[in-house]
Design a protein around this motif. Structure first.
Motif, PDB file in Angstrom:
ATOM      1  N   LEU A  93      -4.106  16.059 -20.091  1.00 21.16           N
ATOM      2  CA  LEU A  93      -5.861  16.826 -18.987  1.00 21.16           C
ATOM      3  C   LEU A  93      -6.543  15.980 -19.458  1.00 21.16           C
ATOM      4  O   LEU A  93      -7.623  14.953 -19.402  1.00 21.16           O
ATOM      5  N   LEU A  94      -7.445  16.330 -20.730  1.00 19.38           N
ATOM      6  CA  LEU A  94      -8.091  16.267 -22.041  1.00 19.38           C
ATOM      7  C   LEU A  94      -8.368  14.287 -21.677  1.00 19.38           C
ATOM      8  O   LEU A  94      -9.219  14.226 -22.353  1.00 19.38           O
ATOM      9  N   ARG A  95      -7.471  14.497 -22.169  1.00 20.10           N
ATOM     10  CA  ARG A  95      -7.424  12.171 -22.100  1.00 20.10           C
ATOM     11  C   ARG A  95      -7.602  11.512 -21.089  1.00 20.10           C
ATOM     12  O   ARG A  95      -8.365  11.035 -20.740  1.00 20.10           O
ATOM     13  N   LEU A  96      -7.097  12.681 -19.176  1.00 16.64           N
ATOM     14  CA  LEU A  96      -7.968  11.588 -18.268  1.00 16.64           C
ATOM     15  C   LEU A  96      -9.270  12.284 -17.888  1.00 16.64           C
ATOM     16  O   LEU A  96     -10.328  11.657 -17.389  1.00 16.64           O
ATOM     17  N   LEU A  97      -9.722  13.574 -18.645  1.00 12.79           N
ATOM     18  CA  LEU A  97     -10.694  13.897 -17.580  1.00 12.79           C
ATOM     19  C   LEU A  97     -11.581  12.977 -18.919  1.00 12.79           C
ATOM     20  O   LEU A  97     -12.778  12.861 -18.924  1.00 12.79           O
ATOM     21  N   GLY A  98     -11.794  13.303 -20.246  1.00 15.19           N
ATOM     22  CA  GLY A  98     -12.527  11.311 -20.664  1.00 15.19           C
ATOM     23  C   GLY A  98     -12.588   9.827 -19.935  1.00 15.19           C
ATOM     24  O   GLY A  98     -13.353   9.632 -20.916  1.00 15.19           O
ATOM     25  N   ARG A  99     -11.996  10.006 -19.007  1.00 18.94           N
ATOM     26  CA  ARG A  99     -12.342   8.553 -18.155  1.00 18.94           C
ATOM     27  C   ARG A  99     -13.118   9.018 -17.570  1.00 18.94           C
ATOM     28  O   ARG A  99     -13.464   8.197 -16.810  1.00 18.94           O
ATOM     29  N   THR A 100     -14.037   9.943 -16.958  1.00 16.06           N
ATOM     30  CA  THR A 100     -14.103  10.306 -15.784  1.00 16.06           C
ATOM     31  C   THR A 100     -16.029  10.188 -16.014  1.00 16.06           C
ATOM     32  O   THR A 100     -16.100  10.433 -17.333  1.00 16.06           O
ATOM     33  N   PRO A 101     -16.555  10.647 -15.303  1.00 17.51           N
ATOM     34  CA  PRO A 101     -17.971  10.316 -15.521  1.00 17.51           C
ATOM     35  C   PRO A 101     -18.738  11.917 -16.276  1.00 17.51           C
ATOM     36  O   PRO A 101     -19.582  12.009 -16.632  1.00 17.51           O
ATOM     37  N   ALA A 102     -17.708  13.176 -16.555  1.00 16.91           N
ATOM     38  CA  ALA A 102     -18.588  13.971 -16.998  1.00 16.91           C
ATOM     39  C   ALA A 102     -19.207  13.610 -18.567  1.00 16.91           C
ATOM     40  O   ALA A 102     -18.716  12.629 -19.220  1.00 16.91           O
ATOM     41  N   ALA A 103     -20.039  14.277 -18.383  1.00 16.10           N
ATOM     42  CA  ALA A 103     -21.461  14.101 -19.796  1.00 16.10           C
ATOM     43  C   ALA A 103     -20.620  14.467 -20.998  1.00 16.10           C
ATOM     44  O   ALA A 103     -20.355  14.326 -21.659  1.00 16.10           O
TER      45      ALA A 103
END
Length: 210
Positions: free
Chosen positions: A62-72
């Motif tokens: 999930l961390l890998r997927l979160l890295g593809r979101t617009p999160a800073a």
């Protein structure tokens, strides 16, 4: 590995509670293959510039997927050094640390979104964990807790489902800690989404100290 879970109201014996050594390495690979977490992303509602924390990141899927979101900023805590080793290889840009739901190690009000997937039933102290997640969540932020379930769980996940009494225990604990709580069934996950009301948005409960 023995572990007492207040979410389940009793002891839990699971190699996934604190994976170590060869067994921990294999457990991480198993979790990576069996946990389908992409369906959770719309529930997180991550907006540009937000800071996100995953509690119990396991092998880092999930961390890998979160890295593809617009999160800073994407951060994670997990009690297992073995999982940290695996996660850092898959989510190189994330701030990945050893820590627990009860003690994340981050300053208060650090995150807009906090998420924990398939590990809440392994927390030794559900109430203490939720108080800590409340502490690190910013006003207006949200906490998402998910566990195996949903409308069409896999054959493996069916052996891991929580009873309605256990799910009700989690919901009551969330309602005692957060301002708004809702439950949603995805395809393979039962999801609780809790909100911390921003100052001035309406009545809230006193923020936990710590």
């Amino acid at each position: 590995m023995g572990n007492t879970s207040r979410a389940r109201g009793g002891p839990v014996d699971s190699p996934f509670a604190l994976p170590t050594g060869l067994l921990g390495h294999l457990a991480g690979l198993f979790m990576l293959v069996t946990n389908r977490q992409a369906e959770l992303l719309p529930c997180l509602g991550i907006r540009p510039g937000e800071h996100v924390l995953e509690v119990g990141y396991g092998p880092g899927g999930l961390l890998r997927l979160l890295g593809r979101t617009p999160a800073a900023r994407v951060c994670g805590v997990d009690p297992s050094p073995e999982m940290r080793s695996q996660a850092t290889r898959r989510a190189k840009e994330a701030d990945v640390r050893v820590g627990t739901a009860e003690d994340t190690g981050f300053p208060g009000e650090s995150f807009d979104c906090v998420v924990a997937v398939n590990n809440v039933a392994l927390w030794p102290d559900l109430d203490a964990g939720l108080r800590e997640l409340r502490r690190v969540t910013r006003p207006g932020g949200r906490v998402v807790i998910a566990w195996h379930g949903g409308a069409s769980p896999s054959l493996i996940a069916r052996h891991l489902l929580l009873s309605e009494d256990e799910l009700a225990r989690i919901r009551r604990a969330l309602e005692e800690t957060f301002d708004e709580v809702e439950r949603k069934e995805l395809k393979s996950l039962t999801v609780f989404r809790a909100r911390v009301i921003a100052h001035g948005d309406g009545p809230g409960i006193p923020r936990a100290s710590g």
